[in-house]
Design an enzyme around this catalytic site. Structure first.
Site: not given
Ligand code: NAD
Length: 355
Positions: A141, A191, A223, A247, A251
């Site tokens: 980001y 990852k 994942d 992020d 959520d």
């Protein structure tokens, strides 16, 4: 004497913050805790009053505090302003940056009486108590971005993902410390089978483990983690991850609990912690005394625990919330058949009375 700056903000912000202040007042009376609360204009309402969403005096007060308690900002009224004057881009993001809060902490706790409010089966979420620690100021980001036109038509975009050893280490320490104060289990999510940044992440986190022998560390690919969060979320205690994975996963984890009106957050790392509900200003319900104040009240509890080091007082607030829910009181967003429906102010008063 602790100094707390209170930023009610916009929409339901002032309503839910009024609830949190009522509860803090009850904590002060019950425990004799000493703190000074200073309110300051912030967000769209500050823009209306002063012409800027983050007045200099507000920023000065925040930087000179032990903690900042924030409601929410934004709303359609300010959506057409130039970006730098909008409540989120012009106030919230710069405040987080100035406070240097690089670790975002979001607990997902299912209160026993609300186990049926989740979209998942009761047996999957009942008793759930996990925390996501998300790196907040690095990664994809914040990396360099570029878009190029291709000669044959179309475009090519480049986004860069950067992390330094130091950036990983400082957020990992927050997660280890947190795990040590909870059930002692830390899952670092990455990852590493594909990304070099994840391989460095895993190396740095593993390297710290020896300094926290009381914390059991394991690593999980992102994942798989997304799958495990809906399959068996109770296996987790503290989840640590980088900005973008965090992020998304935070959520997802928050939805395990039912309503957005229940979930607090803390952003830590700098000298001053920032505490806020995870929801926005909810303009659709603002000014009607229907918003759920519990996310703000639990944010105040996190503030007591992490910035003011008042674990006992934080526990008092959390237990009072639990008691009021057990007694069957509900705001509209968590209403169930046979329960007593109450407004924002009454919910806060009931919790304050239990303290
Ligand atoms: P939102 O979180 O404000 O609302 C989403 C939905 O949840 C709405 O239906 C709302 O009524 C409901 N809701 C939110 N808080 C609730 C509460 N305490 N009790 C009961 N129901 C609640 O998100 P949105 O509608 O996407 O955004 C509204 C405004 O808030 C926008 O201007 C957005 O930019 C801003 N926003 C601010 C923050 C922040 O201040 N940290 C975060 C997200 C969005």
């Amino acid at each position: 004497m602790f100094k707390i700056t209170v930023l009610p903000g916009d929409g339901v912000g002032p309503e839910v913050i009024a609830g949190a202040l009522r509860v803090l007042e009850a904590v002060r009376k019950r425990t004799g805790a000493k703190f000074e609360l200073r309110e300051a204009p912030f967000g769209g309402s500050a823009y209306d009053q002063t012409g800027t969403p983050l007045p200099e005096e507000t920023l000065r007060l925040c930087l000179d505090s032990d903690a900042v308690l924030l409601g929410a900002v934004g709303g359609p009224k300010w959506d057409s302003l130039p970006v730098q004057q909008r409540p989120e881009a012009g106030a919230l993001l710069p405040l987080r940056k100035k406070l240097e809060v690089f670790a975002n902490i979001r607990p997902s706790t299912v209160f026993p009486s609300l186990a049926d409010a989740s979209t998942l089966k009761r047996e999957v979420v009942e008793g759930l108590d996990l925390v996501v620690v998300r790196e907040l100021t690095g990664g994809l980001y914040f990396g360099e971005k570029r878009r190029e036109e291709l000669p044959g038509g179309g475009c090519r975009v480049v986004e860069t993902l950067e992390y330094t050893t130091g950036e990983i280490e400082r957020v990992a320490r927050v997660a280890f410390e947190l795990a040590r104060r909870r059930r002692g289990k830390l899952t670092s999510v990455d990852k590493a089978n594909v990304l070099e940044s994840s391989r460095l992440w895993r190396e740095v986190v593993s390297g710290l483990a020896a300094q926290y022998p009381d914390v059991e560390l394991n690593h999980m690919l992102v994942d798989n983690c997304a799958m495990q969060l809906v399959r068996n979320p109770k296996q987790f205690d503290v989840l640590l991850t980088e900005n973008m994975f965090g992020d998304i996963l935070s959520d997802q984890a928050s939805q395990l609990t039912g309503s957005i009106g229940m979930l607090p957050s803390a952003s830590l790392g700098g000298r001053v912690g920032l505490y806020e509900p995870i929801h926005g200003s909810a303009p659709d319900i603002a000014g009607r005394d229907v918003a759920n104040p519990i996310a703000s009240i639990l944010s105040a509890a996190m503030m007591l625990r992490y910035s003011l080091r008042m674990d006992e007082a934080a526990g008092l607030v959390e237990r009072a919330v639990n008691d009021v829910l057990q007694e069957g009181y509900r705001t509209a967003d968590i209403m169930q058949p046979g329960m007593h429906r109450v407004g924002t102010a009454e919910m806060a008063s009931l919790i304050a009375e239990r303290i």
